[in-house]
Design an enzyme around this catalytic site. Structure first.
Site, PDB file in Angstrom:
ATOM      1  N   CYS A 216       0.433  -6.980  11.977  1.00 50.02           N
ATOM      2  CA  CYS A 216       0.942  -6.934  13.354  1.00 50.02           C
ATOM      3  C   CYS A 216      -0.344  -8.413  13.731  1.00 50.02           C
ATOM      4  O   CYS A 216      -0.611  -8.671  15.623  1.00 50.02           O
ATOM      5  CB  CYS A 216       0.198  -5.607  14.253  1.00 50.02           C
ATOM      6  SG  CYS A 216       1.301  -4.766  14.048  1.00 50.02           S
TER       7      CYS A 216
ATOM      8  N   HIS B 208     -10.873  -2.816  11.068  1.00 46.48           N
ATOM      9  CA  HIS B 208      -9.671  -3.586  11.238  1.00 46.48           C
ATOM     10  C   HIS B 208      -9.627  -4.514  11.478  1.00 46.48           C
ATOM     11  O   HIS B 208      -8.480  -4.149  12.423  1.00 46.48           O
ATOM     12  CB  HIS B 208      -8.619  -2.330  10.363  1.00 46.48           C
ATOM     13  CG  HIS B 208      -7.371  -3.362  10.441  1.00 46.48           C
ATOM     14  ND1 HIS B 208      -6.047  -2.871   9.817  1.00 46.48           N
ATOM     15  CD2 HIS B 208      -7.370  -3.811   9.511  1.00 46.48           C
ATOM     16  CE1 HIS B 208      -5.137  -3.181   9.411  1.00 46.48           C
ATOM     17  NE2 HIS B 208      -5.888  -3.817   8.781  1.00 46.48           N
TER      18      HIS B 208
ATOM     19  N   TYR C 178      -0.847  -3.140  -7.032  1.00 50.85           N
ATOM     20  CA  TYR C 178      -1.238  -4.013  -6.172  1.00 50.85           C
ATOM     21  C   TYR C 178      -2.006  -3.974  -4.723  1.00 50.85           C
ATOM     22  O   TYR C 178      -2.139  -3.023  -3.648  1.00 50.85           O
ATOM     23  CB  TYR C 178       0.519  -3.755  -4.856  1.00 50.85           C
ATOM     24  CG  TYR C 178       0.806  -5.134  -4.151  1.00 50.85           C
ATOM     25  CD1 TYR C 178       2.018  -6.322  -4.882  1.00 50.85           C
ATOM     26  CD2 TYR C 178       0.950  -5.281  -2.331  1.00 50.85           C
ATOM     27  CE1 TYR C 178       2.305  -6.818  -4.440  1.00 50.85           C
ATOM     28  CE2 TYR C 178       1.309  -6.265  -2.722  1.00 50.85           C
ATOM     29  CZ  TYR C 178       2.093  -7.418  -2.583  1.00 50.85           C
ATOM     30  OH  TYR C 178       2.840  -8.240  -2.390  1.00 50.85           O
TER      31      TYR C 178
ATOM     32  N   LYS D  33      -9.334  -2.252   1.416  1.00 52.55           N
ATOM     33  CA  LYS D  33      -9.795  -1.244   2.856  1.00 52.55           C
ATOM     34  C   LYS D  33     -10.420  -0.095   1.656  1.00 52.55           C
ATOM     35  O   LYS D  33     -10.598   1.124   2.822  1.00 52.55           O
ATOM     36  CB  LYS D  33      -7.561  -1.141   2.613  1.00 52.55           C
ATOM     37  CG  LYS D  33      -7.192  -1.917   2.739  1.00 52.55           C
ATOM     38  CD  LYS D  33      -7.232  -2.238   4.280  1.00 52.55           C
ATOM     39  CE  LYS D  33      -6.380  -3.854   4.555  1.00 52.55           C
ATOM     40  NZ  LYS D  33      -6.546  -3.663   5.427  1.00 52.55           N
TER      41      LYS D  33
ATOM     42  N   ARG E  65       2.430 -11.840  -0.324  1.00 55.08           N
ATOM     43  CA  ARG E  65       1.191 -12.274   0.528  1.00 55.08           C
ATOM     44  C   ARG E  65       0.373 -13.586  -0.882  1.00 55.08           C
ATOM     45  O   ARG E  65       1.242 -13.556  -1.968  1.00 55.08           O
ATOM     46  CB  ARG E  65       0.404 -11.156  -0.153  1.00 55.08           C
ATOM     47  CG  ARG E  65       0.548  -9.533  -0.319  1.00 55.08           C
ATOM     48  CD  ARG E  65      -0.488  -9.711   2.302  1.00 55.08           C
ATOM     49  NE  ARG E  65       0.541  -8.254   2.389  1.00 55.08           N
ATOM     50  CZ  ARG E  65      -0.161  -8.446   3.547  1.00 55.08           C
ATOM     51  NH1 ARG E  65      -1.223  -8.675   4.887  1.00 55.08           N
ATOM     52  NH2 ARG E  65      -0.108  -7.195   4.516  1.00 55.08           N
TER      53      ARG E  65
ATOM     54  N   ARG F 270       0.527  -1.273  -0.195  1.00 58.74           N
ATOM     55  CA  ARG F 270       0.130   0.101  -0.337  1.00 58.74           C
ATOM     56  C   ARG F 270       1.391   1.152  -0.315  1.00 58.74           C
ATOM     57  O   ARG F 270       2.212   1.213   0.148  1.00 58.74           O
ATOM     58  CB  ARG F 270      -0.695   0.273   0.809  1.00 58.74           C
ATOM     59  CG  ARG F 270      -1.812  -0.872   1.073  1.00 58.74           C
ATOM     60  CD  ARG F 270      -3.126  -0.972   2.281  1.00 58.74           C
ATOM     61  NE  ARG F 270      -2.196  -1.020   3.359  1.00 58.74           N
ATOM     62  CZ  ARG F 270      -1.720  -0.646   4.523  1.00 58.74           C
ATOM     63  NH1 ARG F 270      -2.203   1.233   4.669  1.00 58.74           N
ATOM     64  NH2 ARG F 270      -1.447  -0.948   5.277  1.00 58.74           N
TER      65      ARG F 270
ATOM     66  N   SER G  64      -1.199  -3.191  10.237  1.00 59.79           N
ATOM     67  CA  SER G  64      -1.068  -4.858   9.756  1.00 59.79           C
ATOM     68  C   SER G  64       0.083  -4.986  10.184  1.00 59.79           C
ATOM     69  O   SER G  64       1.355  -4.282  10.133  1.00 59.79           O
ATOM     70  CB  SER G  64      -1.002  -3.155   7.663  1.00 59.79           C
ATOM     71  OG  SER G  64      -2.406  -2.906   7.501  1.00 59.79           O
TER      72      SER G  64
ATOM     73  N   ASP H  12      -9.445  -9.861   9.163  1.00 55.99           N
ATOM     74  CA  ASP H  12      -9.171  -8.228   8.372  1.00 55.99           C
ATOM     75  C   ASP H  12      -9.971  -7.111   9.278  1.00 55.99           C
ATOM     76  O   ASP H  12     -10.011  -6.535   9.140  1.00 55.99           O
ATOM     77  CB  ASP H  12      -8.611  -8.375   6.636  1.00 55.99           C
ATOM     78  CG  ASP H  12      -7.633  -6.981   6.531  1.00 55.99           C
ATOM     79  OD1 ASP H  12      -6.744  -7.193   8.003  1.00 55.99           O
ATOM     80  OD2 ASP H  12      -7.525  -6.512   5.886  1.00 55.99           O
TER      81      ASP H  12
HETATM   82  P1  GTP Z   1      -2.385  -7.892   7.929  1.00 56.97           P
HETATM   83  O1  GTP Z   1      -3.215  -8.961   6.556  1.00 56.97           O
HETATM   84  O2  GTP Z   1      -1.373  -6.729   6.784  1.00 56.97           O
HETATM   85  O3  GTP Z   1      -3.219  -6.810   7.989  1.00 56.97           O
HETATM   86  O4  GTP Z   1      -1.454  -8.325   8.230  1.00 56.97           O
HETATM   87  P2  GTP Z   1      -2.574  -9.298  10.108  1.00 56.97           P
HETATM   88  O5  GTP Z   1      -2.535  -8.466  10.891  1.00 56.97           O
HETATM   89  O6  GTP Z   1      -3.160 -10.139   9.922  1.00 56.97           O
HETATM   90  O7  GTP Z   1      -0.913 -10.256   9.974  1.00 56.97           O
HETATM   91  P3  GTP Z   1      -0.465 -11.160   9.804  1.00 56.97           P
HETATM   92  O8  GTP Z   1      -1.037 -12.177  11.131  1.00 56.97           O
HETATM   93  O9  GTP Z   1       0.075 -11.688   8.646  1.00 56.97           O
HETATM   94  O10 GTP Z   1       1.060 -11.264  10.822  1.00 56.97           O
HETATM   95  C1  GTP Z   1       2.102 -10.792  10.704  1.00 56.97           C
HETATM   96  C2  GTP Z   1       3.042 -11.141  11.077  1.00 56.97           C
HETATM   97  O11 GTP Z   1       4.020 -11.670  11.843  1.00 56.97           O
HETATM   98  C3  GTP Z   1       4.315 -12.532  10.162  1.00 56.97           C
HETATM   99  O12 GTP Z   1       5.111 -12.577   9.794  1.00 56.97           O
HETATM  100  C4  GTP Z   1       3.602 -13.553  11.887  1.00 56.97           C
HETATM  101  O13 GTP Z   1       4.474 -15.064  11.806  1.00 56.97           O
HETATM  102  C5  GTP Z   1       3.763 -12.893  12.585  1.00 56.97           C
HETATM  103  N1  GTP Z   1       3.566 -12.343  14.192  1.00 56.97           N
HETATM  104  C6  GTP Z   1       1.852 -12.907  14.082  1.00 56.97           C
HETATM  105  N2  GTP Z   1       1.592 -13.377  15.177  1.00 56.97           N
HETATM  106  C7  GTP Z   1       2.425 -13.861  16.099  1.00 56.97           C
HETATM  107  C8  GTP Z   1       2.430 -13.525  17.400  1.00 56.97           C
HETATM  108  O14 GTP Z   1       2.055 -14.183  18.116  1.00 56.97           O
HETATM  109  N3  GTP Z   1       3.787 -13.854  17.803  1.00 56.97           N
HETATM  110  C9  GTP Z   1       5.055 -13.529  16.931  1.00 56.97           C
HETATM  111  N4  GTP Z   1       6.558 -13.787  17.276  1.00 56.97           N
HETATM  112  N5  GTP Z   1       4.505 -12.460  15.268  1.00 56.97           N
HETATM  113  C10 GTP Z   1       3.237 -12.979  15.290  1.00 56.97           C
HETATM  114  C1  SPV Z   2      -3.138  -4.270   5.026  1.00 52.88           C
HETATM  115  O1  SPV Z   2      -2.183  -3.596   4.743  1.00 52.88           O
HETATM  116  O2  SPV Z   2      -3.612  -4.209   6.653  1.00 52.88           O
HETATM  117  C2  SPV Z   2      -3.043  -5.350   4.259  1.00 52.88           C
HETATM  118  C3  SPV Z   2      -3.112  -5.850   3.322  1.00 52.88           C
HETATM  119  O3  SPV Z   2      -4.155  -6.188   4.884  1.00 52.88           O
HETATM  120  S1  SPV Z   2      -3.555  -4.492   1.893  1.00 52.88           S
HETATM  121  O4  SPV Z   2      -4.179  -4.934   1.538  1.00 52.88           O
HETATM  122  O5  SPV Z   2      -2.632  -4.722   0.556  1.00 52.88           O
HETATM  123  O6  SPV Z   2      -4.215  -3.379   2.307  1.00 52.88           O
HETATM  124 MN    MN Z   3      -5.300  -5.967   6.919  1.00 55.05          MN
END
Ligand code: GTP
Ligand code: SPV
Ligand code: MN
Length: 613
Positions: free
Chosen positions: A264, A240, A211, A220, A379, A70, A262, A287
């Site tokens: 996290c 979110h 992207y 979003k 992704r 983004r 994002s 999400d």
């Molecule tokens: P968006 O799709 O961008 O909104 O991200 P998201 O909030 O869904 O994050 P996601 O669950 O994909 O995790 C992002 C990164 O954080 C990944 O590399 C995970 O491995 C890492 N991660 C997720 N949960 C944990 C956790 O509990 N502990 C640690 N250390 N890392 C984590």
């Molecule tokens: C985020 O960045 O919070 C995502 C990925 O879920 S995107 O769809 O690119 O915004």
């Molecule tokens: Mn997201």
């Protein structure tokens, strides 16, 4: 295309866009598998995608190295006045922005096909769902929208002759002159990218990027930025947030909605496999949550999406087995590495790294290349229905009743593993002051601490101060039926940079504490000021601290967990000095909202200040 379109307004809009963008042809999408297969075949033939030999019906795309995430710096909330967009959004006057973008759109689809994508956010026909029409010149976007939303002629039927829809115009901004050779990932340079929202008109114009959130406009742009503005006007919430159902050993269900910025941990938490005996987790969304107050006065949430657009690096059978199971077939991978045996790979994948791979830029890669094989924001796009722990009610048009809200972020220090808000107002304060280190989900610096209120800083379609007020208004309406609010931090580190908390499936231990707090609700005391309420003794205990209610070590179920006692103590420690140092920054954060900042947040800040003395 033999599609009967009876909607005059839609037909006229498509005609206008055709005249402006001058595509070589038009394709009305019907959402069928044949359509998906046909477009994928076309893209593989054109060299835009690799068909994965070792993953059925799955494809790998490599984006242009400039178009990998983004672009918050190029994202606009074009409300009539800058004051309405607020200090956290970029703003350009709507007339001026439309003029600039109209010039960019002129002839921009030359040599390409214009795809008309009718899609529904939420189950087709549900009263909470919304219909969008995306016009795009990217077949990659069409295939992703097939997975992420509900696309098809059925949507046009629901629309009828005069139904409401949200117009979403998208172009990659790369016209093809006659005879010009195409590139694998056409897009426009950064200074020509615009991700624009006109919330007063429920209108989205996106230009120059192919992207993720820049281009899959249902996500979003519609489901958060435009929907948040609609939700404010209409009295509901677009957040979110992941949505999950946790069932305890006695069979009681808890529905949890959690907002983390994002990259996290939303996708990971949404599909978590509990490590504690007898607890079960089911995924409803990873999400976005749309929530409305039901007839019984409780808050009901639906997932408006139909797929997961998840962060690939770090996903493994070890960290997120349910995601790995979801990715077995019918997926799109973007900016992952390609192995010699025709499969994908990324940093954090199970097992040894491959001896050789093709990296996300298309170059040869070996483990000693000294650079990652997958882009950090690589992704996967996967159908939600393929997730083994998808909740049987995930498409229930009524939604699920939310018991618990969780906020959080990525912070190496200061913020403990978990704390509970004293009451709704204090919970809104926790959301409004949430801070997190920036990630690769946006183009820009990574690892910088910033305030990301409610994980909505990049996604709120109006003034953030008014958004805070909306949270208070919703709380007032929900009263005693409002979800309880917690704050978590899975990302606290030791001085030598190691995670103090194992995270992932072990996060179930923290969720268990929350559920037990909720079960002991009758004992919870809420005070109007939030100032040291009297000791709360629920089923699970907690102690009062200046920042909220914290579990004691014995309140968390740590059975069978191999963790140092010192680490647990550190995870639950409140460093008063460090928290006092947060105060000026929170004050500065609040000051930017001026007259839009709710008085109730000022009260909360003063209460925190007093408790820290
Ligand atoms: P968006 O799709 O961008 O909104 O991200 P998201 O909030 O869904 O994050 P996601 O669950 O994909 O995790 C992002 C990164 O954080 C990944 O590399 C995970 O491995 C890492 N991660 C997720 N949960 C944990 C956790 O509990 N502990 C640690 N250390 N890392 C984590
Ligand atoms: C985020 O960045 O919070 C995502 C990925 O879920 S995107 O769809 O690119 O915004
Ligand atoms: Mn997201």
């Amino acid at each position: 295309m033999a599609v009967m379109v009876k909607h005059e307004k839609l037909k006229n809009w498509v005609q206008e866009v055709v005249e402006l963008c001058r595509p070589g042809s038009i394709h009305w999408c019907n959402g069928t598998k044949e359509e998906y297969d046909h477009l994928m075949t076309l893209m593989v033939e054109n060299g835009m995608a690799d068909s994965l030999q070792n993953r059925p019906n799955s494809f790998l795309f490599r984006s242009d190295p400039s178009d990998v995430a983004r672009v918050e710096d190029r994202t606009y909330i074009s409300a009539p006045t800058q004051d309405e967009a607020g200090p956290t959004n970029h703003w350009i006057d709507p007339d001026e922005l439309k003029k600039t973008m109209t010039e960019l759109y002129t002839g921009c689809m030359q040599g390409r096909t214009l795809y008309v994508i009718p899609f529904s956010m939420g189950p087709i026909g549900s009263p909470i769902s919304k219909i969008g029409i995306e016009l795009t010149d990217s077949p990659y976007v069409v295939c992703n929208m097939h997975i992420m939303t509900r696309v098809g002629t059925k949507v046009l039927e629901v629309l009828g002759t005069d139904g409401d829809y949200i117009p979403c115009l998208h172009s990659i901004g790369a016209p093809l002159a006659e005879g010009q050779e195409d590139v694998p990932w056409p897009c426009a340079p950064i200074e020509k990218k615009y991700i624009s929202h006109f919330p007063q008109e429920n209108l989205i114009w996106s230009f120059g990027s192919g992207y993720g959130g820049n281009a899959l406009l249902g996500k979003k742009c519609l489901a958060l930025r435009i929907a948040s503005a609609m939700a404010k006007r209409e009295g509901w919430m677009a957040e979110h947030m992941l949505i999950l159902r946790l069932t305890n050993p006695e069979g009681r269900r808890f529905h949890i909605a959690a907002a983390f910025p994002s990259a996290c941990g939303k996708t990971n938490l949404a599909m978590l496999e509990p490590t504690i005996e007898g607890w079960k987790c089911e995924c409803i969304g990873d999400d976005i949550a749309w929530m409305k107050i039901g007839n019984d006065g409780r808050l009901y949430a639906i997932n408006p999406e139909a797929g997961f657009f998840g962060v690939a690096p770090g996903t493994s059978y070890n960290s997120n087995p349910m995601a790995m199971e979801t990715l077995k077939e019918n997926c799109i991978f973007t900016n992952c590495a390609l192995t010699d045996d025709g499969d994908i790979w990324w940093e954090g994948f199970d097992g040894e790294p491959p001896a050789h791979a093709i990296d996300w830029k298309g170059n040869d890669w070996t483990p000693d290349s000294g650079r990652p094989a997958a882009h950090p924001n690589a992704r996967f796009t996967a159908p939600a229905a393929q997730c083994p722990v998808i909740c049987p009610d995930w498409e229930d048009p009524k939604g699920v009743p939310i018991d618990i809200f969780v906020f959080g972020g990525r912070r190496a220090g200061v913020v403990p593993l978990v704390n509970e808000a004293y009451n709704w107002d204090h919970g809104v304060f926790l959301g409004a002051t949430a801070a997190s280190e920036t990630t690769a989900a946006n183009i820009g610096a990574v690892g910088n601490l910033r305030r990301d209120p409610f994980a909505m800083q990049p996604f709120c379609g109006y003034h953030m101060g008014d958004y805070f007020q909306h949270w208070f208004d919703m709380g007032d309406k929900l009263g005693a039926k409002a979800p309880r609010i917690f704050y978590v931090n899975w990302f606290r580190k030791s001085p030598d940079g190691k995670w103090l908390w194992p995270g992932f499936g072990e996060n179930s231990r923290v969720l268990k504490w929350m559920c037990e707090r909720v079960e002991g609700r009758a004992d919870a005391v809420e005070t109007p000021t939030g100032l040291f309420p009297r000791k709360v003794e629920g089923k699970a205990g907690a102690v009062e601290t200046p920042i909220g209610l914290l579990p004691r070590k014995e309140d968390l179920d740590l059975t069978g967990l191999d963790i140092d006692n010192d680490d647990v103590e550190e995870l639950l420690r409140i460093d008063t000095k460090a928290w006092q140092a947060e105060l000026p920054d929170i004050e500065k954060h609040f000051d930017q909202f001026g007259r839009h900042l709710p008085q109730r947040l000022k009260v909360q800040l003063e209460n925190l200040r007093k408790r820290l003395k």
